[in-house]
Design a protein around this motif. Structure first.
Motif, PDB file in Angstrom:
ATOM      1  N   THR A  20       0.833  -1.197   0.000  1.00  0.00           N
ATOM      2  CA  THR A  20       0.000   0.000   0.000  1.00  0.00           C
ATOM      3  C   THR A  20       0.872   1.252   0.000  1.00  0.00           C
ATOM      4  OG1 THR A  20      -0.085  -0.012   2.412  1.00  0.00           O
ATOM      5  CG2 THR A  20      -1.839  -1.177   1.242  1.00  0.00           C
ATOM      6  N   ALA A  21       0.228   2.397  -0.218  1.00  0.00           N
ATOM      7  CA  ALA A  21       0.955   3.658  -0.230  1.00  0.00           C
ATOM      8  C   ALA A  21       1.473   3.979   1.163  1.00  0.00           C
ATOM      9  CB  ALA A  21       0.046   4.780  -0.720  1.00  0.00           C
ATOM     10  N   GLY A  22       2.776   4.275   1.280  1.00  0.00           N
ATOM     11  CA  GLY A  22       3.356   4.664   2.556  1.00  0.00           C
ATOM     12  C   GLY A  22       3.008   6.099   2.882  1.00  0.00           C
ATOM     13  N   THR A  23       2.513   6.339   4.084  1.00  0.00           N
ATOM     14  CA  THR A  23       2.100   7.693   4.466  1.00  0.00           C
ATOM     15  C   THR A  23       2.725   8.163   5.770  1.00  0.00           C
ATOM     16  OG1 THR A  23       0.144   6.808   5.585  1.00  0.00           O
ATOM     17  CG2 THR A  23      -0.129   7.510   3.289  1.00  0.00           C
ATOM     18  N   THR A  24       3.365   7.284   6.516  1.00  0.00           N
ATOM     19  CA  THR A  24       3.964   7.691   7.784  1.00  0.00           C
ATOM     20  C   THR A  24       5.436   7.295   7.807  1.00  0.00           C
ATOM     21  OG1 THR A  24       3.335   5.599   8.857  1.00  0.00           O
ATOM     22  CG2 THR A  24       1.795   7.451   9.025  1.00  0.00           C
ATOM     23  N   GLY A  25       6.230   8.086   8.510  1.00  0.00           N
ATOM     24  CA  GLY A  25       7.653   7.785   8.622  1.00  0.00           C
ATOM     25  C   GLY A  25       8.385   7.854   7.305  1.00  0.00           C
ATOM     26  N   GLN A  26       7.855   8.620   6.336  1.00  0.00           N
ATOM     27  CA  GLN A  26       8.436   8.670   4.997  1.00  0.00           C
ATOM     28  C   GLN A  26       8.954  10.056   4.631  1.00  0.00           C
ATOM     29  OE1 GLN A  26       8.572   5.757   3.279  1.00  0.00           O
ATOM     30  NE2 GLN A  26       7.498   4.727   4.942  1.00  0.00           N
ATOM     31  N   SER A  27       9.067  10.952   5.584  1.00  0.00           N
ATOM     32  CA  SER A  27       9.443  12.326   5.259  1.00  0.00           C
ATOM     33  C   SER A  27      10.865  12.421   4.714  1.00  0.00           C
ATOM     34  CB  SER A  27       9.305  13.215   6.496  1.00  0.00           C
ATOM     35  OG  SER A  27      10.165  12.771   7.534  1.00  0.00           O
ATOM     36  N   ASP A  28      11.687  11.376   4.936  1.00  0.00           N
ATOM     37  CA  ASP A  28      13.056  11.432   4.442  1.00  0.00           C
ATOM     38  C   ASP A  28      13.159  11.104   2.953  1.00  0.00           C
ATOM     39  OD1 ASP A  28      12.374   8.783   4.755  1.00  0.00           O
ATOM     40  OD2 ASP A  28      14.246   8.176   5.732  1.00  0.00           O
ATOM     41  N   LEU A  29      12.056  10.757   2.304  1.00  0.00           N
ATOM     42  CA  LEU A  29      12.108  10.472   0.871  1.00  0.00           C
ATOM     43  C   LEU A  29      12.062  11.753   0.045  1.00  0.00           C
ATOM     44  CD1 LEU A  29       9.823   7.318   0.589  1.00  0.00           C
ATOM     45  CD2 LEU A  29      12.320   7.430   0.495  1.00  0.00           C
ATOM     46  N   TYR A  30      11.035  12.580   0.240  1.00  0.00           N
ATOM     47  CA  TYR A  30      10.883  13.817  -0.527  1.00  0.00           C
ATOM     48  C   TYR A  30      10.900  15.044   0.371  1.00  0.00           C
ATOM     49  CZ  TYR A  30       8.881  10.149  -3.503  1.00  0.00           C
ATOM     50  OH  TYR A  30       8.661   8.991  -4.189  1.00  0.00           O
ATOM     51  N   ASN A  31      11.281  14.864   1.648  1.00  0.00           N
ATOM     52  CA  ASN A  31      11.294  15.956   2.628  1.00  0.00           C
ATOM     53  C   ASN A  31       9.922  16.618   2.714  1.00  0.00           C
ATOM     54  OD1 ASN A  31      12.628  17.479   4.596  1.00  0.00           O
ATOM     55  ND2 ASN A  31      13.162  19.106   3.145  1.00  0.00           N
ATOM     56  N   ASP A  32       8.858  15.833   2.463  1.00  0.00           N
ATOM     57  CA  ASP A  32       7.472  16.324   2.509  1.00  0.00           C
ATOM     58  C   ASP A  32       7.280  17.586   1.678  1.00  0.00           C
ATOM     59  OD1 ASP A  32       6.878  14.217   4.141  1.00  0.00           O
ATOM     60  OD2 ASP A  32       6.723  15.390   5.986  1.00  0.00           O
ATOM     61  N   THR A  33       7.997  17.667   0.556  1.00  0.00           N
ATOM     62  CA  THR A  33       7.986  18.877  -0.259  1.00  0.00           C
ATOM     63  C   THR A  33       7.564  18.555  -1.684  1.00  0.00           C
ATOM     64  OG1 THR A  33       9.790  19.794   1.078  1.00  0.00           O
ATOM     65  CG2 THR A  33       9.369  20.829  -1.062  1.00  0.00           C
ATOM     66  N   GLU A  34       6.558  19.265  -2.173  1.00  0.00           N
ATOM     67  CA  GLU A  34       6.084  19.070  -3.537  1.00  0.00           C
ATOM     68  C   GLU A  34       7.128  19.561  -4.543  1.00  0.00           C
ATOM     69  OE1 GLU A  34       3.125  17.772  -4.774  1.00  0.00           O
ATOM     70  OE2 GLU A  34       2.770  17.102  -2.718  1.00  0.00           O
ATOM     71  N   PRO A  35       7.220  18.892  -5.699  1.00  0.00           N
ATOM     72  CA  PRO A  35       8.070  19.431  -6.761  1.00  0.00           C
ATOM     73  C   PRO A  35       7.517  20.749  -7.280  1.00  0.00           C
ATOM     74  CG  PRO A  35       6.806  17.549  -7.561  1.00  0.00           C
ATOM     75  CD  PRO A  35       6.561  17.635  -6.088  1.00  0.00           C
ATOM     76  N   THR A  36       8.354  21.505  -7.946  1.00  0.00           N
ATOM     77  CA  THR A  36       7.957  22.781  -8.529  1.00  0.00           C
ATOM     78  C   THR A  36       8.124  22.705 -10.049  1.00  0.00           C
ATOM     79  OG1 THR A  36      10.139  23.831  -8.491  1.00  0.00           O
ATOM     80  CG2 THR A  36       8.850  23.896  -6.449  1.00  0.00           C
ATOM     81  N   SER A  37       7.926  23.826 -10.702  1.00  0.00           N
ATOM     82  CA  SER A  37       8.087  23.864 -12.152  1.00  0.00           C
ATOM     83  C   SER A  37       9.536  23.698 -12.581  1.00  0.00           C
ATOM     84  CB  SER A  37       7.537  25.177 -12.712  1.00  0.00           C
ATOM     85  OG  SER A  37       8.224  26.282 -12.156  1.00  0.00           O
ATOM     86  N   SER A  38      10.465  23.745 -11.623  1.00  0.00           N
ATOM     87  CA  SER A  38      11.876  23.626 -11.993  1.00  0.00           C
ATOM     88  C   SER A  38      12.622  22.512 -11.256  1.00  0.00           C
ATOM     89  CB  SER A  38      12.608  24.953 -11.747  1.00  0.00           C
ATOM     90  OG  SER A  38      12.494  25.354 -10.394  1.00  0.00           O
ATOM     91  N   VAL A  39      12.207  22.155 -10.009  1.00  0.00           N
ATOM     92  CA  VAL A  39      13.004  21.197  -9.244  1.00  0.00           C
ATOM     93  C   VAL A  39      12.144  20.141  -8.562  1.00  0.00           C
ATOM     94  CG1 VAL A  39      14.849  22.873  -8.803  1.00  0.00           C
ATOM     95  CG2 VAL A  39      13.011  22.585  -7.121  1.00  0.00           C
ATOM     96  N   GLY A  75      14.822  13.793  -0.151  1.00  0.00           N
ATOM     97  CA  GLY A  75      15.182  13.795   1.262  1.00  0.00           C
ATOM     98  C   GLY A  75      16.498  13.099   1.529  1.00  0.00           C
ATOM     99  N   ASP A  76      16.747  12.788   2.801  1.00  0.00           N
ATOM    100  CA  ASP A  76      18.047  12.233   3.190  1.00  0.00           C
ATOM    101  C   ASP A  76      17.987  10.744   3.503  1.00  0.00           C
ATOM    102  OD1 ASP A  76      16.644  12.301   5.549  1.00  0.00           O
ATOM    103  OD2 ASP A  76      18.066  13.587   6.625  1.00  0.00           O
ATOM    104  N   SER A  77      16.988  10.048   2.983  1.00  0.00           N
ATOM    105  CA  SER A  77      16.876   8.603   3.200  1.00  0.00           C
ATOM    106  C   SER A  77      18.091   7.873   2.648  1.00  0.00           C
ATOM    107  CB  SER A  77      15.608   8.068   2.521  1.00  0.00           C
ATOM    108  OG  SER A  77      15.626   6.660   2.460  1.00  0.00           O
ATOM    109  N   SER A  78      18.546   6.859   3.390  1.00  0.00           N
ATOM    110  CA  SER A  78      19.679   6.051   2.927  1.00  0.00           C
ATOM    111  C   SER A  78      19.319   5.207   1.719  1.00  0.00           C
ATOM    112  CB  SER A  78      20.168   5.142   4.056  1.00  0.00           C
ATOM    113  OG  SER A  78      19.136   4.256   4.470  1.00  0.00           O
ATOM    114  N   CYS A  79      18.026   5.127   1.377  1.00  0.00           N
ATOM    115  CA  CYS A  79      17.602   4.385   0.196  1.00  0.00           C
ATOM    116  C   CYS A  79      17.439   5.263  -1.036  1.00  0.00           C
ATOM    117  CB  CYS A  79      16.287   3.648   0.470  1.00  0.00           C
ATOM    118  SG  CYS A  79      16.508   1.949   1.021  1.00  0.00           S
ATOM    119  N   ILE A  80      17.507   6.583  -0.843  1.00  0.00           N
ATOM    120  CA  ILE A  80      17.274   7.469  -1.985  1.00  0.00           C
ATOM    121  C   ILE A  80      18.338   8.560  -2.112  1.00  0.00           C
ATOM    122  CG2 ILE A  80      15.825   9.244  -0.892  1.00  0.00           C
ATOM    123  CD1 ILE A  80      13.877   8.961  -3.220  1.00  0.00           C
TER     124      ILE A  80
END
Length: 244
Positions: free
Chosen positions: A90-109, A113-118
């Motif tokens: 299922t979709a991961g929703t908790t404890g995952q802030s280190d993947l994308y730093n809970d930040t939406e992409p923008t028109s340029s970037v 996050g700082d996950s050891s897997c990414i």
């Protein structure tokens, strides 16, 4: 079977993010390939599309992250949620802030996050970024009704390629196309997260002139009251499409 996307004819160094990235982008097709090196800390990478991506997929190429998952972002789910392209989970929703730093992409970037897997220092990664192009591609979600007369999902074009995934329960990344199935209903299924041979024993969908319709009550394709995510690509621009 192979499905191919055109990312353009040249690779450039993109410095829009906090780290430089090598980017091959085709904005008119809403697709780019980004290769970059991790730092171990939150970072951003340029994607070259000129608009916010509606989906992106990241996986390690070298370093200690190799063997981790293929991490999938969908804008309809948000940056606090992720799916794994190589898993049925299922979709991961908790404890995952280190993947994308809970930040939406923008028109340029795109934010990583700082996950050891990414993102480990010195590790190399590739990100595939997509954005919706009217009449050509669509990344979205629908709610199932648990009925063999399933919902119709509007895409604005007749699909040539469709991949769907449950987000609230385990289910495979079901992939169908109009080449292996030349008429409705679509029955030839491959699963992106499995090494299984093609299955053709069940009825799944109809491809229509402006979207697709579910023809199964299966919980992995049309769960009652639950959300599914999908991405679809067109056979022809909508104004030229013909129903089957």
């Amino acid at each position: 079977v192979g499905w191919c996307w055109d990312a353009g004819s040249s690779t450039v160094t993109n410095t829009d993010g906090s780290v430089s990235a090598q980017v091959r982008a085709n904005p008119s097709a809403g697709f780019s390939i980004i290769t970059w090196t991790g730092t171990g800390s939150n970072l951003t990478i340029g994607h070259g599309l000129g608009v916010k991506p509606t989906a992106h997929i990241t996986v390690a190429r070298t370093g200690s992250s190799v063997g981790c998952d293929w991490f999938v972002y969908f804008s309809v789910l948000g940056a606090t949620t992720n799916l794994r392209w190589n898993r049925s989970s299922t979709a991961g929703t908790t404890g995952q802030s280190d993947l994308y730093n809970d930040t939406e992409p923008t028109s340029s970037v795109i934010t990583i996050g700082d996950s050891s897997c990414i993102n480990v220092s010195g590790g190399t990664y590739v990100t595939y970024a997509f954005t919706d192009i009217e009449g050509y591609s669509k990344f979205g979600k629908y709610t199932g009704n648990g009925n063999s007369d399933g919902p119709f999902v509007f895409t604005g074009f007749r699909p040539a390629f469709l991949m769907i995934k449950t987000r609230e329960q385990a289910g495979d990344w079901i992939t169908i196309d109009s080449t292996r199935d030349v008429d409705n209903p679509n029955q030839h299924r491959l699963d992106a997260n499995l090494s299984d041979a093609e299955s053709s024993g069940d009825v799944y969908h109809d491809f229509l002139a402006n979207g697709f319709k579910l023809r199964t009550s299966s919980a992995s394709r049309n769960p009652s009251g639950q959300e599914m995510v999908y991405f679809a690509f067109a056979e022809n621009p909508f104004k030229f499409a013909r129903a089957r």
